[in-house]
Scaffold this motif. Structure first.
Motif, short mmCIF file in Angstrom:
data_model
loop_
_atom_site.label_atom_id
_atom_site.label_comp_id
_atom_site.label_asym_id
_atom_site.label_seq_id
_atom_site.Cartn_x
_atom_site.Cartn_y
_atom_site.Cartn_z
N PHE A 180 54.66 8.14 145.34
CA PHE A 180 56.07 7.77 145.21
C PHE A 180 56.84 8.84 144.44
O PHE A 180 56.47 9.23 143.34
N VAL A 181 57.93 9.31 145.05
CA VAL A 181 58.83 10.30 144.45
C VAL A 181 60.22 9.67 144.41
O VAL A 181 61.01 9.82 145.34
N PRO A 182 60.56 8.95 143.34
CA PRO A 182 61.82 8.20 143.33
C PRO A 182 63.07 9.06 143.28
O PRO A 182 64.16 8.60 143.63
N ASN A 183 62.94 10.31 142.81
CA ASN A 183 64.11 11.17 142.62
C ASN A 183 65.11 10.47 141.72
O ASN A 183 64.73 9.75 140.82
N GLN A 184 66.39 10.63 141.92
CA GLN A 184 67.37 10.12 140.97
C GLN A 184 67.52 8.60 141.00
O GLN A 184 68.24 8.03 140.18
#
Length: 320
Positions: A180-184
């Motif tokens: 998981f790469v939620p970013n902003q």
């Protein structure tokens, strides 16, 4: 997509990883300018003159960068995303991506294709990024997701946390691990951290996102909270905290925090965090140790980012 041989196939093992990628894609316009210069003799009416040196249009968005990174490493990838229903750019995006397709991409049709604009300063290589997300996956879009032959899911943050949680539930049911790469969007998940963390294998955040997610004011405090969280959720193999272009803090189960140095900064760092997360994810789910995967990813990130240089003649995401 213009065919080009990957130079990094030795980064994944012989068991070819099949990675499914969910996240935003869109049209990304890049304009390279000379810094503004003043002209005119009247002090009151002086204006700024901007010289446009180069302009290019490419496929942008985290999912597109993850897709290209995975292919560059010799693995297989497919995208589940949304594009416009009737606009010309949507058809060009699909046609470009499908030219290098390993197995089926899935596109949900929305009203408009997402648009990103980056203005680059020639001298400093700094950029101003403007974006407008018109299209995003909804719960209804993901409720009909069927089990795929993917080995893992690389999930980039969506606008609605409820959609992300629904995706995680479905893939957990399928027995497919998630990176998981939620970013902003990480701040949107603070109230639902249990729903998120109990269903993922890898988590990638930058320093600002780590502070937001843990509700702390210093990175040392944030790391302490993340260590407690990773011990609370034993299904998580690792949490990676990127600190700009300096280093990555790696938090593993039952291990101390490890600092992994990044190489010297290159001119164009478009999508650097997405590329790093995608490279580590691809290697990890190909059987690589997470620490070794991080070290290998830092060693090749310059080459991967140069591939994404919007003004490069061989960037395969540039629309023709």
């Amino acid at each position: 997509m213009r065919k080009r041989k990957s130079h990094n196939n030795d980064m994944v093992n012989e068991n070819i990883t099949r990675l499914e990628i969910i996240g935003h894609i869109g049209v990304e316009e890049h304009i390279l300018i000379n810094p503004p210069v003043k002209y005119g003799t009247n002090v009151v009416s002086k204006e700024l003159a901007i010289e446009i040196l180069e302009r290019t249009v490419m496929i942008g968005g985290a999912a597109a960068f993850g897709y290209l990174t995975t292919l560059e490493l010799g693995a297989q990838a497919s995208i589940f995303t949304c594009v416009g229903r009737n606009d010309l750019f949507a058809e060009k995006i699909i046609r470009t991506l499908n030219k290098n397709l390993n197995y089926s991409n899935k596109y949900i049709r929305k009203e408009l294709t997402n648009y990103f604009l980056s203005i680059w300063d020639k001298n400093s290589k700094q950029k101003q990024l403007y974006f407008h997300i018109d299209s995003d996956l909804s719960i209804d879009d993901v409720k009909n997701i069927e089990k795929t032959e993917s080995d893992a899911l690389l999930l980039f943050g969506l606008t609605q946390p409820s959609t992300t949680i629904e995706i995680l539930k479905r893939y957990k049911k399928f027995g497919i691990p998630v990176s998981f790469v939620p970013n902003q969007t990480i701040i949107e998940y603070r109230q639902d951290h249990e729903s998120i963390l109990s269903q993922i294998k890898l988590l990638f955040v930058n320093q600002a996102e780590a502070l937001n997610f843990t509700k702390t004011s210093s990175i040392d405090e944030a790391i302490k909270v993340l260590i407690r969280l990773i011990h609370t959720y034993p299904s998580i193999a690792a949490i990676c905290v990127t600190q700009g272009d300096q280093c990555v803090l790696l938090i593993e189960q039952e291990h101390s925090v490890k600092k992994i140095r990044l190489p010297n900064r290159i001119e164009f760092t478009l999508g650097g965090g997405d590329v790093f997360a995608s490279a580590v994810t691809t290697m990890f789910f190909s059987g690589e140790n997470i620490e070794i995967a991080c070290h290998k990813s830092t060693s090749i990130i310059n080459a991967l980012l140069e591939t994404l240089n919007p003004f490069s003649s061989y960037n395969p995401l540039v629309l023709q």
